[in-house]
Design a protein around this motif. Structure first.
Motif, PDB file in Angstrom:
ATOM      1  N   VAL A 167     -21.749  -7.924   3.742  1.00  0.00           N
ATOM      2  CA  VAL A 167     -21.629  -6.829   4.001  1.00  0.00           C
ATOM      3  C   VAL A 167     -21.202  -5.651   2.598  1.00  0.00           C
ATOM      4  O   VAL A 167     -20.770  -5.822   2.518  1.00  0.00           O
ATOM      5  N   LEU A 168     -22.684  -5.103   2.752  1.00  0.00           N
ATOM      6  CA  LEU A 168     -22.922  -4.315   2.083  1.00  0.00           C
ATOM      7  C   LEU A 168     -23.231  -2.355   1.809  1.00  0.00           C
ATOM      8  O   LEU A 168     -24.234  -2.303   2.224  1.00  0.00           O
ATOM      9  N   GLY A 169     -22.603  -1.732   0.828  1.00  0.00           N
ATOM     10  CA  GLY A 169     -21.643  -0.642   1.694  1.00  0.00           C
ATOM     11  C   GLY A 169     -22.036  -0.031   1.560  1.00  0.00           C
ATOM     12  O   GLY A 169     -21.762  -0.083  -0.194  1.00  0.00           O
ATOM     13  N   ALA A 170     -21.547   1.600   1.624  1.00  0.00           N
ATOM     14  CA  ALA A 170     -22.337   2.632   1.422  1.00  0.00           C
ATOM     15  C   ALA A 170     -20.955   3.659   0.504  1.00  0.00           C
ATOM     16  O   ALA A 170     -20.275   3.014   1.515  1.00  0.00           O
ATOM     17  N   GLU A 171     -20.447   4.136  -0.427  1.00  0.00           N
ATOM     18  CA  GLU A 171     -19.850   5.131  -0.796  1.00  0.00           C
ATOM     19  C   GLU A 171     -19.157   5.579   0.514  1.00  0.00           C
ATOM     20  O   GLU A 171     -18.171   6.225   0.751  1.00  0.00           O
ATOM     21  N   VAL A 172     -20.601   6.798   0.989  1.00  0.00           N
ATOM     22  CA  VAL A 172     -20.127   7.632   1.467  1.00  0.00           C
ATOM     23  C   VAL A 172     -21.013   7.446   2.994  1.00  0.00           C
ATOM     24  O   VAL A 172     -22.875   7.179   2.792  1.00  0.00           O
ATOM     25  N   ASP A 173     -20.258   7.459   3.945  1.00  0.00           N
ATOM     26  CA  ASP A 173     -21.513   6.874   5.083  1.00  0.00           C
ATOM     27  C   ASP A 173     -20.697   6.854   6.123  1.00  0.00           C
ATOM     28  O   ASP A 173     -19.679   5.917   6.717  1.00  0.00           O
ATOM     29  N   GLU A 174     -21.160   7.515   7.002  1.00  0.00           N
ATOM     30  CA  GLU A 174     -20.519   7.935   8.593  1.00  0.00           C
ATOM     31  C   GLU A 174     -20.740   6.935   9.381  1.00  0.00           C
ATOM     32  O   GLU A 174     -20.038   6.948  10.348  1.00  0.00           O
ATOM     33  N   ASN A 175     -21.435   6.360   9.474  1.00  0.00           N
ATOM     34  CA  ASN A 175     -21.676   4.657  10.531  1.00  0.00           C
ATOM     35  C   ASN A 175     -20.923   3.321   9.860  1.00  0.00           C
ATOM     36  O   ASN A 175     -20.497   2.976  11.095  1.00  0.00           O
ATOM     37  N   ALA A 176     -20.823   3.479   8.651  1.00  0.00           N
ATOM     38  CA  ALA A 176     -19.523   1.837   7.945  1.00  0.00           C
ATOM     39  C   ALA A 176     -19.204   2.139   7.016  1.00  0.00           C
ATOM     40  O   ALA A 176     -19.796   2.391   5.924  1.00  0.00           O
ATOM     41  N   SER A 177     -18.353   3.450   6.735  1.00  0.00           N
ATOM     42  CA  SER A 177     -17.138   4.156   5.939  1.00  0.00           C
ATOM     43  C   SER A 177     -16.503   2.694   4.720  1.00  0.00           C
ATOM     44  O   SER A 177     -16.293   1.402   5.947  1.00  0.00           O
ATOM     45  N   PRO A 178     -16.529   3.234   3.816  1.00  0.00           N
ATOM     46  CA  PRO A 178     -15.823   2.364   2.657  1.00  0.00           C
ATOM     47  C   PRO A 178     -14.200   1.809   4.069  1.00  0.00           C
ATOM     48  O   PRO A 178     -13.579   0.399   4.016  1.00  0.00           O
ATOM     49  N   GLU A 179     -13.774   2.464   4.500  1.00  0.00           N
ATOM     50  CA  GLU A 179     -12.673   2.174   5.908  1.00  0.00           C
ATOM     51  C   GLU A 179     -12.908   1.056   7.096  1.00  0.00           C
ATOM     52  O   GLU A 179     -11.765   0.591   6.900  1.00  0.00           O
ATOM     53  N   LEU A 180     -13.776   1.091   7.567  1.00  0.00           N
ATOM     54  CA  LEU A 180     -14.811   0.345   8.299  1.00  0.00           C
ATOM     55  C   LEU A 180     -14.507  -1.135   7.537  1.00  0.00           C
ATOM     56  O   LEU A 180     -14.132  -2.341   7.974  1.00  0.00           O
ATOM     57  N   LEU A 181     -15.715  -0.890   6.365  1.00  0.00           N
ATOM     58  CA  LEU A 181     -15.539  -2.048   5.905  1.00  0.00           C
ATOM     59  C   LEU A 181     -14.246  -2.874   5.212  1.00  0.00           C
ATOM     60  O   LEU A 181     -14.309  -3.948   4.973  1.00  0.00           O
ATOM     61  N   LYS A 182     -13.558  -1.777   5.148  1.00  0.00           N
ATOM     62  CA  LYS A 182     -11.966  -2.675   4.234  1.00  0.00           C
ATOM     63  C   LYS A 182     -11.760  -3.639   5.969  1.00  0.00           C
ATOM     64  O   LYS A 182     -10.757  -4.598   5.385  1.00  0.00           O
ATOM     65  N   GLN A 183     -11.237  -2.580   7.214  1.00  0.00           N
ATOM     66  CA  GLN A 183     -11.138  -3.580   8.547  1.00  0.00           C
ATOM     67  C   GLN A 183     -12.433  -5.406   8.537  1.00  0.00           C
ATOM     68  O   GLN A 183     -11.445  -6.192   8.608  1.00  0.00           O
ATOM     69  N   PHE A 184     -13.240  -4.849   8.193  1.00  0.00           N
ATOM     70  CA  PHE A 184     -14.187  -6.334   7.816  1.00  0.00           C
ATOM     71  C   PHE A 184     -13.710  -7.241   6.975  1.00  0.00           C
ATOM     72  O   PHE A 184     -13.910  -8.219   7.907  1.00  0.00           O
ATOM     73  N   GLU A 185     -13.373  -6.821   6.194  1.00  0.00           N
ATOM     74  CA  GLU A 185     -13.247  -7.263   5.099  1.00  0.00           C
ATOM     75  C   GLU A 185     -11.756  -8.358   5.465  1.00  0.00           C
ATOM     76  O   GLU A 185     -11.610  -9.604   5.049  1.00  0.00           O
ATOM     77  N   GLU A 186     -10.532  -7.638   6.102  1.00  0.00           N
ATOM     78  CA  GLU A 186      -9.557  -8.172   6.538  1.00  0.00           C
ATOM     79  C   GLU A 186     -10.225  -8.787   7.314  1.00  0.00           C
ATOM     80  O   GLU A 186      -9.210 -10.245   7.482  1.00  0.00           O
ATOM     81  N   VAL A 187     -10.545  -8.747   8.425  1.00  0.00           N
ATOM     82  CA  VAL A 187     -11.057  -9.855   9.531  1.00  0.00           C
ATOM     83  C   VAL A 187     -11.713 -11.170   8.872  1.00  0.00           C
ATOM     84  O   VAL A 187     -11.664 -12.348   8.988  1.00  0.00           O
ATOM     85  N   LEU A 188     -12.382 -10.431   7.933  1.00  0.00           N
ATOM     86  CA  LEU A 188     -12.857 -12.339   7.550  1.00  0.00           C
ATOM     87  C   LEU A 188     -12.545 -12.644   6.930  1.00  0.00           C
ATOM     88  O   LEU A 188     -11.813 -14.035   6.380  1.00  0.00           O
ATOM     89  N   ALA A 189     -11.014 -12.292   5.947  1.00  0.00           N
ATOM     90  CA  ALA A 189     -10.347 -13.365   4.979  1.00  0.00           C
ATOM     91  C   ALA A 189      -9.675 -13.543   6.389  1.00  0.00           C
ATOM     92  O   ALA A 189      -8.940 -14.766   5.644  1.00  0.00           O
ATOM     93  N   ALA A 190      -9.249 -13.297   7.508  1.00  0.00           N
ATOM     94  CA  ALA A 190      -8.695 -14.229   8.534  1.00  0.00           C
ATOM     95  C   ALA A 190      -9.568 -15.007   9.367  1.00  0.00           C
ATOM     96  O   ALA A 190      -8.955 -16.201   9.891  1.00  0.00           O
ATOM     97  N   LYS A 191     -10.531 -15.230   8.014  1.00  0.00           N
ATOM     98  CA  LYS A 191     -11.311 -16.305   8.815  1.00  0.00           C
ATOM     99  C   LYS A 191     -11.788 -17.482   8.040  1.00  0.00           C
ATOM    100  O   LYS A 191     -12.846 -17.168   7.519  1.00  0.00           O
ATOM    101  N   PRO A 192     -11.512 -18.237   7.160  1.00  0.00           N
ATOM    102  CA  PRO A 192     -11.325 -19.123   6.196  1.00  0.00           C
ATOM    103  C   PRO A 192     -12.498 -19.967   6.340  1.00  0.00           C
ATOM    104  O   PRO A 192     -13.123 -20.386   6.007  1.00  0.00           O
ATOM    105  N   GLU A 193     -12.513 -20.266   7.649  1.00  0.00           N
ATOM    106  CA  GLU A 193     -13.667 -20.885   8.028  1.00  0.00           C
ATOM    107  C   GLU A 193     -15.092 -20.310   8.032  1.00  0.00           C
ATOM    108  O   GLU A 193     -16.398 -20.727   7.969  1.00  0.00           O
ATOM    109  N   VAL A 194     -15.321 -19.057   7.757  1.00  0.00           N
ATOM    110  CA  VAL A 194     -16.868 -18.692   7.951  1.00  0.00           C
ATOM    111  C   VAL A 194     -16.491 -17.530   6.070  1.00  0.00           C
ATOM    112  O   VAL A 194     -15.574 -16.954   5.939  1.00  0.00           O
TER     113      VAL A 194
END
Length: 236
Positions: A167-194
């Protein structure tokens, strides 16, 4: 996806640009570049401006130069978003081109590629195209995916991924904010199989990887390298 950032810095479309050519793939016109002999394909799902955008095709050429057969379909059937068309503002246009069609229309493209002898497939989605890549990933129809400044992708979507995703995101993004991408990162961290990778590029805005301003060009090129390396790692 209907916000002003999705429509900012529109490209001047040029159907003749790029090192490749246009042919039918899976019932869609598609910009195609690279050699089928590699047996490795990357499908590019564009943003709302479609497959004739010069920077988008330049990126397709760059991916092909890494040893892939690259296919960038015309998901909008000749009806890419036109900011000059006052009768079809983005909220009207998107009713005819929902993000779910990126997944639906890629299915016959995948079948066509397999019939040509392609053995491994990756997919990258930009803004509008991000959702389609996630859906392909959930169903394990690709070997790896990359989503760049995606629109309408949720944490539930990321929870459902089955194959490597970046997931490659922008610093300023109303569609995929850094805060949302942080959530994505946390979800992926909890999926060691992926295997997952999340990166936010400083001083960039939504759409920058294919609609970059001069001051964003270096970050765009960095993202391009990251995307290609992801595919080299998981599709080659």
């Amino acid at each position: 996806m209907s916000g002003p950032q999705c429509c900012a810095n529109p490209p001047t479309l040029d159907p003749s640009n790029g090192a490749g050519h246009v042919e039918q793939v899976g019932g869609l016109d598609a910009y195609v570049v690279g050699s089928l002999d590699s047996k490795l394909a990357i499908i590019l799902l564009s943003d709302i401006f479609g497959y004739e955008a010069p920077n988008f095709r330049k990126l397709a050429d760059k991916v092909a130069s890494a040893g892939f057969y690259v296919v960038a379909p015309d998901y909008f059937y000749g009806d890419a978003y036109d900011p000059e068309n006052a009768e079809r503002p983005i909220l009207v246009w998107v009713k005819d081109h929902g993000v779910e069609s990126g997944y639906d229309d890629t299915l016959p493209v995948i079948e066509a590629l397999k019939s040509k002898g392609i053995s491994k497939i990756g997919a990258a989605g930009f803004c509008w195209g991000g959702k389609g890549v996630v859906e392909l990933n959930k169903r394990e129809l690709i070997q790896a995916g990359v989503i760049l400044h995606p629109a309408l992708v949720t944490t539930d979507d990321i929870k459902g991924v089955k194959v490597p995703i970046a997931v490659l995101g922008a610093e300023v993004d109303e569609n995929a904010s850094p805060e949302l991408l942080k959530q994505f990162e946390e979800v992926l961290a909890a999926k060691p199989e992926v295997d997952g990778f999340v990166k936010v590029y400083p001083r960039t805005t939504h759409g920058w990887t294919v609609r970059y301003k001069d001051e964003e060009k270096a970050a765009a090129e960095e993202a391009h390298v990251d995307m290609v390396q992801w595919f080299v790692k998981y599709v080659k």
